[in-house]
Design a protein around this motif. Sequence first.
Motif, mmCIF file in Angstrom:
data_model
loop_
_atom_site.group_PDB
_atom_site.id
_atom_site.type_symbol
_atom_site.label_atom_id
_atom_site.label_comp_id
_atom_site.label_asym_id
_atom_site.label_seq_id
_atom_site.Cartn_x
_atom_site.Cartn_y
_atom_site.Cartn_z
ATOM 1 N N TYR A 1 6.604 0.150 -10.806
ATOM 2 C CA TYR A 1 6.709 -0.877 -11.840
ATOM 3 C C TYR A 1 6.686 -0.209 -13.209
ATOM 4 C CZ TYR A 1 5.931 -4.496 -8.348
ATOM 5 O OH TYR A 1 6.066 -5.328 -7.265
ATOM 6 N N ILE A 2 7.422 -0.802 -14.143
ATOM 7 C CA ILE A 2 7.462 -0.283 -15.509
ATOM 8 C C ILE A 2 7.208 -1.430 -16.473
ATOM 9 C CG2 ILE A 2 8.996 1.676 -15.062
ATOM 10 C CD1 ILE A 2 11.333 -0.050 -15.880
ATOM 11 N N SER A 3 6.713 -1.087 -17.645
ATOM 12 C CA SER A 3 6.453 -2.091 -18.673
ATOM 13 C C SER A 3 7.048 -1.629 -19.989
ATOM 14 C CB SER A 3 4.944 -2.319 -18.835
ATOM 15 O OG SER A 3 4.701 -3.410 -19.698
ATOM 16 N N VAL A 4 7.818 -2.503 -20.608
ATOM 17 C CA VAL A 4 8.425 -2.221 -21.911
ATOM 18 C C VAL A 4 7.747 -3.100 -22.954
ATOM 19 C CG1 VAL A 4 10.524 -2.496 -23.286
ATOM 20 C CG2 VAL A 4 10.650 -1.468 -21.017
ATOM 21 N N ILE A 5 7.384 -2.516 -24.079
ATOM 22 C CA ILE A 5 6.765 -3.250 -25.177
ATOM 23 C C ILE A 5 7.694 -3.176 -26.380
ATOM 24 C CG2 ILE A 5 4.738 -3.469 -26.661
ATOM 25 C CD1 ILE A 5 3.130 -1.995 -24.523
ATOM 26 N N ILE A 6 7.984 -4.328 -26.969
ATOM 27 C CA ILE A 6 8.917 -4.389 -28.093
ATOM 28 C C ILE A 6 8.432 -5.417 -29.102
ATOM 29 C CG2 ILE A 6 10.377 -6.135 -26.983
ATOM 30 C CD1 ILE A 6 12.799 -4.745 -28.268
ATOM 31 N N SER A 7 8.794 -5.229 -30.357
ATOM 32 C CA SER A 7 8.442 -6.170 -31.413
ATOM 33 C C SER A 7 9.121 -7.516 -31.183
ATOM 34 C CB SER A 7 8.860 -5.603 -32.771
ATOM 35 O OG SER A 7 8.972 -6.613 -33.739
ATOM 36 N N THR A 8 8.370 -8.598 -31.368
ATOM 37 C CA THR A 8 8.932 -9.935 -31.240
ATOM 38 C C THR A 8 10.087 -10.135 -32.203
ATOM 39 O OG1 THR A 8 6.757 -10.781 -30.595
ATOM 40 C CG2 THR A 8 8.374 -12.391 -31.333
ATOM 41 N N ASP A 9 9.955 -9.654 -33.434
ATOM 42 C CA ASP A 9 11.014 -9.833 -34.433
ATOM 43 C C ASP A 9 12.300 -9.142 -34.020
ATOM 44 O OD1 ASP A 9 9.411 -11.376 -36.069
ATOM 45 O OD2 ASP A 9 8.695 -9.671 -37.251
ATOM 46 N N ILE A 10 12.186 -7.951 -33.451
ATOM 47 C CA ILE A 10 13.383 -7.231 -33.007
ATOM 48 C C ILE A 10 14.054 -7.987 -31.868
ATOM 49 C CG2 ILE A 10 14.194 -5.135 -31.848
ATOM 50 C CD1 ILE A 10 12.130 -3.560 -33.405
ATOM 51 N N LEU A 11 13.251 -8.514 -30.943
ATOM 52 C CA LEU A 11 13.821 -9.222 -29.802
ATOM 53 C C LEU A 11 14.463 -10.537 -30.219
ATOM 54 C CD1 LEU A 11 14.109 -8.815 -26.767
ATOM 55 C CD2 LEU A 11 12.007 -10.117 -26.453
ATOM 56 N N LYS A 12 13.901 -11.201 -31.219
ATOM 57 C CA LYS A 12 14.444 -12.489 -31.656
ATOM 58 C C LYS A 12 15.757 -12.343 -32.411
ATOM 59 C CE LYS A 12 10.327 -15.415 -31.968
ATOM 60 N NZ LYS A 12 9.441 -16.181 -32.861
ATOM 61 N N ASN A 13 15.953 -11.203 -33.054
ATOM 62 C CA ASN A 13 17.180 -10.990 -33.825
ATOM 63 C C ASN A 13 18.325 -10.678 -32.871
ATOM 64 O OD1 ASN A 13 19.269 -10.108 -35.478
ATOM 65 N ND2 ASN A 13 17.877 -9.171 -36.960
ATOM 66 N N LYS A 14 19.225 -11.619 -32.711
ATOM 67 C CA LYS A 14 20.286 -11.476 -31.710
ATOM 68 C C LYS A 14 21.282 -10.378 -32.052
ATOM 69 C CE LYS A 14 20.081 -16.292 -30.215
ATOM 70 N NZ LYS A 14 20.836 -17.546 -29.995
ATOM 71 N N ASN A 15 21.294 -9.947 -33.297
ATOM 72 C CA ASN A 15 22.258 -8.924 -33.697
ATOM 73 C C ASN A 15 21.704 -7.503 -33.558
ATOM 74 O OD1 ASN A 15 24.194 -10.875 -34.510
ATOM 75 N ND2 ASN A 15 23.038 -11.209 -36.391
ATOM 76 N N ASN A 16 20.410 -7.409 -33.210
ATOM 77 C CA ASN A 16 19.786 -6.091 -33.136
ATOM 78 C C ASN A 16 20.237 -5.308 -31.919
ATOM 79 O OD1 ASN A 16 18.326 -5.923 -35.446
ATOM 80 N ND2 ASN A 16 16.389 -6.577 -34.566
ATOM 81 N N LYS A 17 20.505 -4.028 -32.136
ATOM 82 C CA LYS A 17 20.642 -3.086 -31.036
ATOM 83 C C LYS A 17 19.390 -2.233 -31.023
ATOM 84 C CE LYS A 17 25.662 -2.770 -30.728
ATOM 85 N NZ LYS A 17 26.833 -1.844 -30.690
ATOM 86 N N PHE A 18 18.907 -1.914 -29.849
ATOM 87 C CA PHE A 18 17.641 -1.219 -29.743
ATOM 88 C C PHE A 18 17.815 0.283 -29.905
ATOM 89 C CE2 PHE A 18 16.646 -4.759 -26.518
ATOM 90 C CZ PHE A 18 16.422 -5.647 -27.548
ATOM 91 N N LEU A 19 16.879 0.854 -30.635
ATOM 92 C CA LEU A 19 16.738 2.305 -30.672
ATOM 93 C C LEU A 19 15.600 2.677 -29.735
ATOM 94 C CD1 LEU A 19 16.984 2.836 -34.537
ATOM 95 C CD2 LEU A 19 18.831 3.041 -32.857
ATOM 96 N N LEU A 20 15.616 3.906 -29.262
ATOM 97 C CA LEU A 20 14.577 4.331 -28.337
ATOM 98 C C LEU A 20 13.194 4.198 -28.964
ATOM 99 C CD1 LEU A 20 14.128 5.365 -25.499
ATOM 100 C CD2 LEU A 20 14.318 7.703 -26.359
ATOM 101 N N GLU A 21 13.131 4.439 -30.282
ATOM 102 C CA GLU A 21 11.828 4.351 -30.953
ATOM 103 C C GLU A 21 11.352 2.903 -31.128
ATOM 104 O OE1 GLU A 21 14.849 5.721 -34.171
ATOM 105 O OE2 GLU A 21 14.449 6.096 -32.048
#
Length: 389
Positions: free
Chosen positions: A318-338
């Motif tokens: 099992y793996i767990s990913v943690i991400i900022s709510t604001d980044i996830l809510k922004n539909k135009n965002n592409k994720f960086l590894l950081e």
Amino acid sequence: PIKTIYIILDAINYDNFIQSKGYKKYLNIENSYTFKAFAPSTVTGSSLPSLITLQPVLTHMIGDYNEWFYSPKLECLPPDLKTIAEILKDKSEYSEAYTSFSKSMPFYNYYRGFNIYNSRCTGNNYSPSAVDLLNINLLENSHIHNQLNSSFLFAHDIGGHPPVFPNTNLYTNKLNSTESSYNYSIEISLNKVNSLINQLKSVNQFDNTNIIITSDHTESYPGFSKDKYHLYPSRIKVPIYIKTAQNINHEELIKLNDREHLFPSSFLLSKLINIIYNIDLNYPQYSFKNICWLSSVYKYPLRELIYTLGFDNKNQVYISVIISTDILKNKNNKFLLEDLEIYYLKDQHLLKITNNIDKNRIKNSFESYVRSCRQYNSTPSKQGDQIFI
């Protein structure tokens, strides 16, 4: 003609469900199937959006933890994300819902599509409960329900949610263990379901009715806290039960009973509705690069981060990913590894992944999953942006 009763029994895990006396006596019968699945989240407010829309919801409607019910900032179901009742509007002559938790109050827009939405914000302290009320309605209005060719009835009931029914030893006048009382609560809930079954049989509607039962998460023993990391597989391993009506395609149901694969419960539920109603509910792809994405929840109390649980089939972990709510809510965002914190989850311990090859594969898989979900408008909107009717 299709009649379906869909029941969410709160806080019931898969193992205790199938080991209960009620399941073995009342539910493990001909034309029934029981699946193991992973709930959309670890708390009721997060799971309900997915269980009522049959879609994974990336950022969850839990507005009452942060905003009051009448706040224009309250997160609620967006107009484009349809409830089951809305989806089945052309398939059911009548639909009605019975709920008893604050997380299912009409402010979240779960009422949409139902002819009647009965909501009591009382949780486990209300008697009769949601399933009781559904049963009473069928009893008192059997002459009406029997005339319907099709109907969709929904109940969100207390299940094993705290405060559980105390299992007291009458000989010693002492309370048995917490787990014993939890199991006792499950038995009480399944006795209520059995009363519902007997009522359907008494009016010759049992063979014509699909009964679906699942849960929103598992038990909340003393010491459970939303403020700690709690997105563990054991917290979200729930049953999906169906007793089919006579006219259902059993071959399709048998195909779903794959013990080797991990399924989000909203995915399996969408497949059941597809089979029952012969419709094609599109469900976002949830497996990319050999990783299945199963469940997610906010980090409390501030909700500035979201945890997502996946299973890496390549490494069988099992793996767990943690991400900022604001980044996830922004539909135009592409994720960086950081932007992501990525962990292995072993024995309820988070172990940070340092291998960049694995981290990039997980990041790309998660990004593909998010992109897939975003196609289905799976982000909540604010109550102030909608006209409440």
